[in-house]
Write a protein that holds these residues in place. Structure first.
Motif, PDB file in Angstrom:
ATOM      1  N   UNK A  33       4.412  -4.635 -16.763  1.00 27.79           N
ATOM      2  CA  UNK A  33       4.681  -4.641 -15.444  1.00 27.79           C
ATOM      3  C   UNK A  33       3.415  -3.823 -14.756  1.00 27.79           C
ATOM      4  N   UNK A  34       2.725  -2.793 -15.422  1.00 23.30           N
ATOM      5  CA  UNK A  34       1.732  -2.234 -14.592  1.00 23.30           C
ATOM      6  C   UNK A  34       1.943  -0.842 -14.185  1.00 23.30           C
ATOM      7  N   UNK A  35       1.038  -0.029 -13.596  1.00 22.70           N
ATOM      8  CA  UNK A  35       1.432   1.237 -13.176  1.00 22.70           C
ATOM      9  C   UNK A  35       1.880   1.141 -11.596  1.00 22.70           C
ATOM     10  N   UNK A  36       2.800   1.729 -11.287  1.00 18.86           N
ATOM     11  CA  UNK A  36       3.482   1.783 -10.017  1.00 18.86           C
ATOM     12  C   UNK A  36       2.734   2.725  -9.143  1.00 18.86           C
ATOM     13  N   UNK A  37       2.335   2.348  -7.890  1.00 20.63           N
ATOM     14  CA  UNK A  37       1.599   2.901  -6.991  1.00 20.63           C
ATOM     15  C   UNK A  37       2.366   2.919  -5.664  1.00 20.63           C
ATOM     16  N   UNK A  45      -1.453   6.077  -4.818  1.00 15.24           N
ATOM     17  CA  UNK A  45      -1.177   7.364  -5.605  1.00 15.24           C
ATOM     18  C   UNK A  45      -0.048   6.714  -6.407  1.00 15.24           C
ATOM     19  N   UNK A  46      -0.093   7.258  -7.867  1.00  8.97           N
ATOM     20  CA  UNK A  46       0.848   6.826  -8.781  1.00  8.97           C
ATOM     21  C   UNK A  46       2.317   7.615  -8.595  1.00  8.97           C
TER      22      UNK A  46
END
Length: 175
Positions: A33-37, A45-46
């Motif tokens: 999914x990836x890093x939510x920002x 910003x995470x």
């Protein structure tokens, strides 16, 4: 307490991924999914959340104008009530039937539900087919000889084939 799972809106690295696809590279992206920002001014910003990998694959496939969406899994097709005494393999399923079953939790949250949602969303948005297949059958699914197929021409999300009929974790493939 479980983390929220908001639907992804965009893939931040999409321009780079499009460039790689155009250059002929085989790209593996959005696994996990990836890093939510979120955007805060001009910065990313995470945030504490979980990005659904199937919906991220749907967004990425739309962004790169993929001819198909392939979601790989460890089962041979789509089932309603999977793992229960009433489980039933779905050989054909329209987009509206998929949406109705999703609303009733007919596929289970966190299991096949997000895959069906992503497949239906991709087909609705692009008119292109979406496939759900066993990992080992990915290439065969793209040639419509395995797995679960969805096309907008017939407004299908699912056309499943069993191992017995055609001989036949999750990650997108662009086609």
């Amino acid at each position: 307490m479980p983390l929220p799972t908001p639907p992804p809106c965009a893939i931040e690295q999409a321009p780079e991924i499009v460039g790689l696809v155009r250059s002929g590279a085989i790209v593996i992206a959005c696994g996990g999914g990836g890093v939510p920002v979120v955007e805060v001014g001009s910065r990313l910003v995470g945030v504490e959340a979980v990005v659904d990998k199937d919906l991220a694959a749907c967004i990425l496939a739309q962004t790169v104008h993929a001819g198909a969406l392939l979601i790989l899994t460890d089962v041979d097709g789509v089932y309603r009530g999977y793992g229960t005494p009433l489980q039933a393999r779905l050989s054909d399923l329209t987009v509206s039937q998929a949406r109705s079953l999703l609303a009733q939790d007919g596929f289970g949250t966190g299991s096949m539900g997000p895959k069906i949602d992503a497949a239906a969303s991709f087909t609705e948005a692009t008119g292109s087919p979406a496939y759900i297949a066993r990992l080992a059958d990915g290439a065969r699914a793209l040639s419509e000889h395995a797995g679960t197929r969805g096309t907008s021409v017939q407004r299908r999300v699912v056309h499943a084939a069993t191992d017995q009929l055609v001989g036949q974790m999750s990650s997108p493939a662009l086609g």
